[in-house]
Scaffold this motif. Structure first.
Motif, PDB file in Angstrom:
ATOM      1  N   TYR A 151       0.804  -1.225   0.000  1.00  0.00           N
ATOM      2  CA  TYR A 151       0.000   0.000   0.000  1.00  0.00           C
ATOM      3  C   TYR A 151       0.841   1.281   0.000  1.00  0.00           C
ATOM      4  O   TYR A 151       0.317   2.363   0.239  1.00  0.00           O
ATOM      5  CB  TYR A 151      -0.970  -0.027   1.200  1.00  0.00           C
ATOM      6  CG  TYR A 151      -1.939  -1.167   1.055  1.00  0.00           C
ATOM      7  CD1 TYR A 151      -3.064  -1.053   0.246  1.00  0.00           C
ATOM      8  CD2 TYR A 151      -1.682  -2.388   1.665  1.00  0.00           C
ATOM      9  CE1 TYR A 151      -3.922  -2.125   0.068  1.00  0.00           C
ATOM     10  CE2 TYR A 151      -2.541  -3.462   1.487  1.00  0.00           C
ATOM     11  CZ  TYR A 151      -3.655  -3.326   0.687  1.00  0.00           C
ATOM     12  OH  TYR A 151      -4.499  -4.395   0.504  1.00  0.00           O
ATOM     13  N   ASP A 152       2.140   1.148  -0.278  1.00  0.00           N
ATOM     14  CA  ASP A 152       3.020   2.328  -0.299  1.00  0.00           C
ATOM     15  C   ASP A 152       2.867   3.153   0.977  1.00  0.00           C
ATOM     16  O   ASP A 152       2.854   4.391   0.932  1.00  0.00           O
ATOM     17  CB  ASP A 152       2.747   3.210  -1.526  1.00  0.00           C
ATOM     18  CG  ASP A 152       3.178   2.549  -2.826  1.00  0.00           C
ATOM     19  OD1 ASP A 152       4.084   1.688  -2.783  1.00  0.00           O
ATOM     20  OD2 ASP A 152       2.619   2.888  -3.881  1.00  0.00           O
ATOM     21  N   ALA A 153       2.745   2.474   2.092  1.00  0.00           N
ATOM     22  CA  ALA A 153       2.553   3.171   3.371  1.00  0.00           C
ATOM     23  C   ALA A 153       3.818   3.927   3.740  1.00  0.00           C
ATOM     24  O   ALA A 153       4.929   3.388   3.677  1.00  0.00           O
ATOM     25  CB  ALA A 153       2.208   2.169   4.467  1.00  0.00           C
ATOM     26  N   GLU A 154       3.633   5.177   4.124  1.00  0.00           N
ATOM     27  CA  GLU A 154       4.757   5.993   4.580  1.00  0.00           C
ATOM     28  C   GLU A 154       4.997   5.821   6.070  1.00  0.00           C
ATOM     29  O   GLU A 154       6.123   5.943   6.540  1.00  0.00           O
ATOM     30  CB  GLU A 154       4.502   7.467   4.247  1.00  0.00           C
ATOM     31  CG  GLU A 154       4.431   7.730   2.748  1.00  0.00           C
ATOM     32  CD  GLU A 154       3.965   9.140   2.449  1.00  0.00           C
ATOM     33  OE1 GLU A 154       4.688  10.093   2.823  1.00  0.00           O
ATOM     34  OE2 GLU A 154       2.877   9.285   1.856  1.00  0.00           O
ATOM     35  N   TYR A 155       3.928   5.577   6.816  1.00  0.00           N
ATOM     36  CA  TYR A 155       4.023   5.396   8.259  1.00  0.00           C
ATOM     37  C   TYR A 155       3.266   4.138   8.672  1.00  0.00           C
ATOM     38  O   TYR A 155       2.226   3.815   8.095  1.00  0.00           O
ATOM     39  CB  TYR A 155       3.437   6.601   9.011  1.00  0.00           C
ATOM     40  CG  TYR A 155       4.205   7.875   8.764  1.00  0.00           C
ATOM     41  CD1 TYR A 155       5.391   8.136   9.442  1.00  0.00           C
ATOM     42  CD2 TYR A 155       3.756   8.800   7.827  1.00  0.00           C
ATOM     43  CE1 TYR A 155       6.099   9.295   9.205  1.00  0.00           C
ATOM     44  CE2 TYR A 155       4.469   9.966   7.581  1.00  0.00           C
ATOM     45  CZ  TYR A 155       5.636  10.208   8.275  1.00  0.00           C
ATOM     46  OH  TYR A 155       6.347  11.354   8.026  1.00  0.00           O
ATOM     47  N   VAL A 156       3.814   3.455   9.677  1.00  0.00           N
ATOM     48  CA  VAL A 156       3.175   2.251  10.194  1.00  0.00           C
ATOM     49  C   VAL A 156       3.099   2.372  11.716  1.00  0.00           C
ATOM     50  O   VAL A 156       4.129   2.353  12.395  1.00  0.00           O
ATOM     51  CB  VAL A 156       3.963   0.983   9.819  1.00  0.00           C
ATOM     52  CG1 VAL A 156       3.248  -0.261  10.338  1.00  0.00           C
ATOM     53  CG2 VAL A 156       4.177   0.906   8.317  1.00  0.00           C
ATOM     54  N   PRO A 157       1.885   2.548  12.265  1.00  0.00           N
ATOM     55  CA  PRO A 157       1.743   2.586  13.727  1.00  0.00           C
ATOM     56  C   PRO A 157       2.045   1.201  14.301  1.00  0.00           C
ATOM     57  O   PRO A 157       1.372   0.226  13.963  1.00  0.00           O
ATOM     58  CB  PRO A 157       0.266   2.949  13.935  1.00  0.00           C
ATOM     59  CG  PRO A 157      -0.220   3.445  12.611  1.00  0.00           C
ATOM     60  CD  PRO A 157       0.608   2.754  11.583  1.00  0.00           C
ATOM     61  N   VAL A 158       3.093   1.122  15.109  1.00  0.00           N
ATOM     62  CA  VAL A 158       3.470  -0.166  15.697  1.00  0.00           C
ATOM     63  C   VAL A 158       3.811   0.024  17.169  1.00  0.00           C
ATOM     64  O   VAL A 158       4.179   1.113  17.599  1.00  0.00           O
ATOM     65  CB  VAL A 158       4.689  -0.808  14.987  1.00  0.00           C
ATOM     66  CG1 VAL A 158       4.339  -1.270  13.594  1.00  0.00           C
ATOM     67  CG2 VAL A 158       5.881   0.139  14.961  1.00  0.00           C
ATOM     68  N   GLY A 159       3.706  -1.065  17.904  1.00  0.00           N
ATOM     69  CA  GLY A 159       4.187  -1.086  19.277  1.00  0.00           C
ATOM     70  C   GLY A 159       5.641  -1.519  19.283  1.00  0.00           C
ATOM     71  O   GLY A 159       6.187  -1.945  18.252  1.00  0.00           O
TER      72      GLY A 159
END
Length: 200
Positions: free
Chosen positions: A155-163
């Motif tokens: 998805y060409d994600a620029e940011y990934v919310p992760v723990g």
């Protein structure tokens, strides 16, 4: 990337405001708890208007551990209800089930060609969940991080919310993207982690 058109007052011209892309997934394990809400869902809800969001119920990841068809279906439906009830708005964000998009597993296979065996052996979650019994755990648990990389890169994600527990997997995703881009040409966006202090 989603664009939002705005009119410049009195000038008769328009400018395009781009929203960064965000991808995040959550497993339908049937074990949803307040930690899931505080660590992830609350932040997804609060940031919906700031990003182009894709939130995925990652049912293929759940297959890395033993489950049944009936419990999987029930858990997917229950998790979708929880996400919407928590404030995920389908008018602002895309909410979908991973297995409904075959490209996730297809890209996973391709990315395995640029993923090193040693990298997967060093993943702490594999060591933890495998419990030192490498010979009896599923291959899906071993290649779980590659599927996660496919989820994000698709998805060409620029940011990934992760723990913090997923930070190592995101670093591997970045390495895989760099390696693929070097070998085959500029293809994937290299994502950045979005780790919140609260609930991390």
């Amino acid at each position: 990337m989603v664009t939002k058109q705005t009119e410049t007052a009195g000038a008769g011209t328009s400018t395009l405001e781009k929203k960064p892309r965000v991808f995040s997934g959550i497993q339908p394990s049937g074990n949803f708890h307040v930690g899931n809400y505080l660590g992830a869902i609350r932040n997804w809800v609060n940031q919906q208007s700031d990003f182009e969001n894709s939130f995925c119920i990652v049912d293929l990841h759940s297959l890395s551990l033993a489950t049944t068809r009936e419990s999987m279906r029930a858990n997917i439906r229950s998790l979708a209800n929880v996400l919407v009830a928590s404030g995920i708005d389908p008018r602002q964000s895309t909410l979908f089930v991973q297995s409904d998009v075959p490209a996730h597993s297809e890209l996973c296979w391709i990315l395995q060609s640029v993923t090193q065996y040693g990298e997967l052996r060093r993943m702490t979650q594999f060591k933890d969940k495998g419990g030192g019994t490498d010979e009896s755990v599923s291959a899906a648990l071993f290649t779980y991080p590659v599927l996660m990389a496919a989820d994000i890169l698709l998805y060409d994600a620029e940011y990934v919310p992760v723990g913090e527990d997923q930070k190592q997997h995101l670093e591997l995703t970045r390495d895989i993207a760099h390696r693929f881009n070097t070998r085959y040409g500029d293809t994937f966006v290299v994502p950045k982690p979005d780790i919140k202090k609260e609930g991390a």
